[in-house]
Write a protein that holds these residues in place. Structure first.
Motif, PDB file in Angstrom:
ATOM      1  N   VAL A   4      -8.288 -27.087 -22.799  1.00 19.42           N
ATOM      2  CA  VAL A   4      -6.939 -27.611 -22.601  1.00 19.42           C
ATOM      3  C   VAL A   4      -6.051 -26.348 -22.168  1.00 19.42           C
ATOM      4  O   VAL A   4      -6.309 -25.444 -22.449  1.00 19.42           O
ATOM      5  CB  VAL A   4      -6.479 -28.254 -24.176  1.00 19.42           C
ATOM      6  CG1 VAL A   4      -7.433 -29.477 -24.476  1.00 19.42           C
ATOM      7  CG2 VAL A   4      -6.404 -27.186 -25.254  1.00 19.42           C
ATOM      8  N   PRO A   5      -4.869 -26.963 -21.576  1.00 22.36           N
ATOM      9  CA  PRO A   5      -3.657 -25.785 -21.236  1.00 22.36           C
ATOM     10  C   PRO A   5      -3.079 -24.925 -22.539  1.00 22.36           C
ATOM     11  O   PRO A   5      -2.772 -25.711 -23.261  1.00 22.36           O
ATOM     12  CB  PRO A   5      -2.797 -26.533 -20.295  1.00 22.36           C
ATOM     13  CG  PRO A   5      -3.146 -27.871 -20.840  1.00 22.36           C
ATOM     14  CD  PRO A   5      -4.514 -28.176 -21.288  1.00 22.36           C
ATOM     15  N   ILE A  27     -10.740 -22.360 -13.950  1.00 25.24           N
ATOM     16  CA  ILE A  27     -10.160 -22.234 -15.175  1.00 25.24           C
ATOM     17  C   ILE A  27     -10.342 -20.800 -15.919  1.00 25.24           C
ATOM     18  O   ILE A  27     -11.622 -20.564 -15.709  1.00 25.24           O
ATOM     19  CB  ILE A  27     -10.144 -23.341 -16.029  1.00 25.24           C
ATOM     20  CG1 ILE A  27     -11.529 -23.624 -16.422  1.00 25.24           C
ATOM     21  CG2 ILE A  27      -9.637 -24.542 -15.439  1.00 25.24           C
ATOM     22  CD1 ILE A  27     -11.833 -24.741 -17.519  1.00 25.24           C
ATOM     23  N   ARG A  28      -9.502 -20.211 -16.483  1.00 23.09           N
ATOM     24  CA  ARG A  28      -9.875 -19.148 -17.571  1.00 23.09           C
ATOM     25  C   ARG A  28      -8.935 -19.200 -18.586  1.00 23.09           C
ATOM     26  O   ARG A  28      -7.909 -19.654 -18.497  1.00 23.09           O
ATOM     27  CB  ARG A  28      -9.929 -17.935 -16.657  1.00 23.09           C
ATOM     28  CG  ARG A  28      -8.623 -17.283 -16.298  1.00 23.09           C
ATOM     29  CD  ARG A  28      -8.694 -15.948 -15.523  1.00 23.09           C
ATOM     30  NE  ARG A  28      -9.580 -16.044 -14.366  1.00 23.09           N
ATOM     31  CZ  ARG A  28     -10.654 -15.057 -14.540  1.00 23.09           C
ATOM     32  NH1 ARG A  28     -10.650 -14.149 -15.370  1.00 23.09           N
ATOM     33  NH2 ARG A  28     -11.493 -15.225 -13.170  1.00 23.09           N
ATOM     34  N   GLY A  29      -9.296 -18.606 -19.611  1.00 24.91           N
ATOM     35  CA  GLY A  29      -8.721 -18.484 -20.878  1.00 24.91           C
ATOM     36  C   GLY A  29      -9.306 -17.677 -21.977  1.00 24.91           C
ATOM     37  O   GLY A  29     -10.383 -16.971 -21.654  1.00 24.91           O
ATOM     38  N   THR A  85      -5.560 -20.245 -19.818  1.00 19.50           N
ATOM     39  CA  THR A  85      -4.466 -19.172 -19.142  1.00 19.50           C
ATOM     40  C   THR A  85      -4.116 -19.301 -17.740  1.00 19.50           C
ATOM     41  O   THR A  85      -3.214 -18.316 -17.444  1.00 19.50           O
ATOM     42  CB  THR A  85      -4.546 -18.089 -20.032  1.00 19.50           C
ATOM     43  OG1 THR A  85      -5.820 -17.281 -19.585  1.00 19.50           O
ATOM     44  CG2 THR A  85      -4.492 -18.089 -21.427  1.00 19.50           C
ATOM     45  N   GLN A  86      -5.161 -19.748 -17.177  1.00 18.75           N
ATOM     46  CA  GLN A  86      -5.117 -19.865 -15.792  1.00 18.75           C
ATOM     47  C   GLN A  86      -5.871 -20.902 -15.071  1.00 18.75           C
ATOM     48  O   GLN A  86      -7.030 -21.361 -15.509  1.00 18.75           O
ATOM     49  CB  GLN A  86      -5.720 -18.461 -14.829  1.00 18.75           C
ATOM     50  CG  GLN A  86      -5.522 -18.513 -13.607  1.00 18.75           C
ATOM     51  CD  GLN A  86      -6.216 -17.268 -12.887  1.00 18.75           C
ATOM     52  OE1 GLN A  86      -6.759 -16.470 -13.710  1.00 18.75           O
ATOM     53  NE2 GLN A  86      -6.038 -17.030 -11.658  1.00 18.75           N
ATOM     54  N   GLU A  87      -5.091 -21.447 -13.934  1.00 16.92           N
ATOM     55  CA  GLU A  87      -5.830 -22.781 -13.225  1.00 16.92           C
ATOM     56  C   GLU A  87      -5.642 -22.658 -11.911  1.00 16.92           C
ATOM     57  O   GLU A  87      -4.428 -22.112 -11.344  1.00 16.92           O
ATOM     58  CB  GLU A  87      -5.205 -24.138 -13.679  1.00 16.92           C
ATOM     59  CG  GLU A  87      -5.280 -24.778 -15.310  1.00 16.92           C
ATOM     60  CD  GLU A  87      -4.587 -25.874 -15.420  1.00 16.92           C
ATOM     61  OE1 GLU A  87      -4.800 -26.283 -16.582  1.00 16.92           O
ATOM     62  OE2 GLU A  87      -3.579 -26.373 -14.776  1.00 16.92           O
ATOM     63  N   THR A  88      -6.518 -23.227 -11.070  1.00 20.67           N
ATOM     64  CA  THR A  88      -6.472 -23.020  -9.581  1.00 20.67           C
ATOM     65  C   THR A  88      -6.920 -24.272  -9.184  1.00 20.67           C
ATOM     66  O   THR A  88      -7.604 -24.950  -9.778  1.00 20.67           O
ATOM     67  CB  THR A  88      -7.283 -21.900  -8.919  1.00 20.67           C
ATOM     68  OG1 THR A  88      -8.621 -21.944  -9.113  1.00 20.67           O
ATOM     69  CG2 THR A  88      -6.972 -20.452  -9.641  1.00 20.67           C
ATOM     70  N   CYS A 143       0.189 -20.376 -20.614  1.00 18.94           N
ATOM     71  CA  CYS A 143      -0.269 -20.351 -19.242  1.00 18.94           C
ATOM     72  C   CYS A 143       0.798 -20.637 -18.169  1.00 18.94           C
ATOM     73  O   CYS A 143       1.459 -21.332 -18.501  1.00 18.94           O
ATOM     74  CB  CYS A 143      -1.142 -21.681 -18.948  1.00 18.94           C
ATOM     75  SG  CYS A 143      -2.055 -21.568 -17.690  1.00 18.94           S
ATOM     76  N   ARG A 144       0.860 -19.571 -17.268  1.00 22.81           N
ATOM     77  CA  ARG A 144       1.878 -19.540 -16.188  1.00 22.81           C
ATOM     78  C   ARG A 144       1.365 -20.179 -15.052  1.00 22.81           C
ATOM     79  O   ARG A 144       2.295 -20.456 -14.151  1.00 22.81           O
ATOM     80  CB  ARG A 144       2.419 -18.106 -16.018  1.00 22.81           C
ATOM     81  CG  ARG A 144       3.101 -17.441 -17.259  1.00 22.81           C
ATOM     82  CD  ARG A 144       3.779 -16.246 -16.837  1.00 22.81           C
ATOM     83  NE  ARG A 144       4.418 -15.761 -18.036  1.00 22.81           N
ATOM     84  CZ  ARG A 144       4.358 -14.632 -18.601  1.00 22.81           C
ATOM     85  NH1 ARG A 144       3.316 -13.748 -18.086  1.00 22.81           N
ATOM     86  NH2 ARG A 144       5.049 -14.288 -19.401  1.00 22.81           N
ATOM     87  N   THR A 145       0.049 -20.341 -14.979  1.00 22.72           N
ATOM     88  CA  THR A 145      -0.364 -20.878 -13.602  1.00 22.72           C
ATOM     89  C   THR A 145      -0.999 -22.393 -13.949  1.00 22.72           C
ATOM     90  O   THR A 145      -1.463 -23.164 -12.831  1.00 22.72           O
ATOM     91  CB  THR A 145      -1.359 -20.209 -13.122  1.00 22.72           C
ATOM     92  OG1 THR A 145      -2.403 -20.077 -13.842  1.00 22.72           O
ATOM     93  CG2 THR A 145      -0.879 -18.693 -12.644  1.00 22.72           C
ATOM     94  N   CYS A 146      -0.826 -23.199 -14.988  1.00 23.84           N
ATOM     95  CA  CYS A 146      -1.213 -24.301 -15.220  1.00 23.84           C
ATOM     96  C   CYS A 146      -0.306 -25.385 -14.515  1.00 23.84           C
ATOM     97  O   CYS A 146       0.901 -25.138 -14.550  1.00 23.84           O
ATOM     98  CB  CYS A 146      -1.218 -24.611 -16.889  1.00 23.84           C
ATOM     99  SG  CYS A 146      -2.507 -23.669 -17.631  1.00 23.84           S
TER     100      CYS A 146
END
Length: 156
Positions: free
Chosen positions: A41-42, A105-107, A138-141, A46-49
């Motif tokens: 989950v976000p 995704i990463r976190g 913490t990151q999504e693309t 997270c700044r890029t979610c």
């Protein structure tokens, strides 16, 4: 209402269900993924979610859940069965997943209460609460960043 499968594979590209996480519980719309084992989950940090169903205010806040436990490195196989760290960052277990369609995704991996609402009718209708490992993104693309669903429910 959790426990109900929603979505349309032909129009929006996925099926999803609502799952509640943490204490107090927060509701997340998670894509059902039978091809991976990670649930994520976000994270509030997270700044890029993307702009998901939960909204920025609904992202998982590690400081707001009274039952969350960060997963630290090195991992103990007995206390963390099936959990894999891609890296240890400041003694925190982190993950990174790249999906075939190009998104990622990463976190960090955490452990908290996950609440599943039962289905309709029969004995399977009983809700269940389990302590489970999951990712705090913490990151999504890519598509992960653009989809309405909050995250993913890995069932592999």
């Amino acid at each position: 209402s959790g426990g109900i499968l929603a979505g349309a594979l032909h129009t929006i590209g996925y099926y999803a269900t609502d799952v509640c996480v943490g204490s107090p519980p927060r509701r997340y719309e998670l894509i059902i993924d039978t091809g991976s084992s990670l649930t994520a989950v976000p994270c509030a940090s997270c700044r890029t979610c993307g702009d998901h169903a939960c909204g920025k205010a609904g992202r998982f806040d590690l400081r707001a859940s009274s039952t969350v436990v960060p997963v630290t490195c090195p991992l103990d196989g007995k206390r963390h069965p099936g959990v894999k760290c891609d890296q240890c960052v400041s003694s925190q277990c982190s993950y990174a997943v790249h999906y075939t369609e190009g998104s990622s995704i990463r976190g960090q991996i955490v452990k908290d209460l996950v609440h599943f609402q039962g289905g309709e009718g029969g004995e399977s209708a009983s809700p269940a609460t389990v302590r489970a490992f999951f990712g705090c993104q913490t990151q999504e693309t890519g598509m992960f960043q653009r989809q309405r669903a909050d995250g993913i429910l890995g069932l592999q």
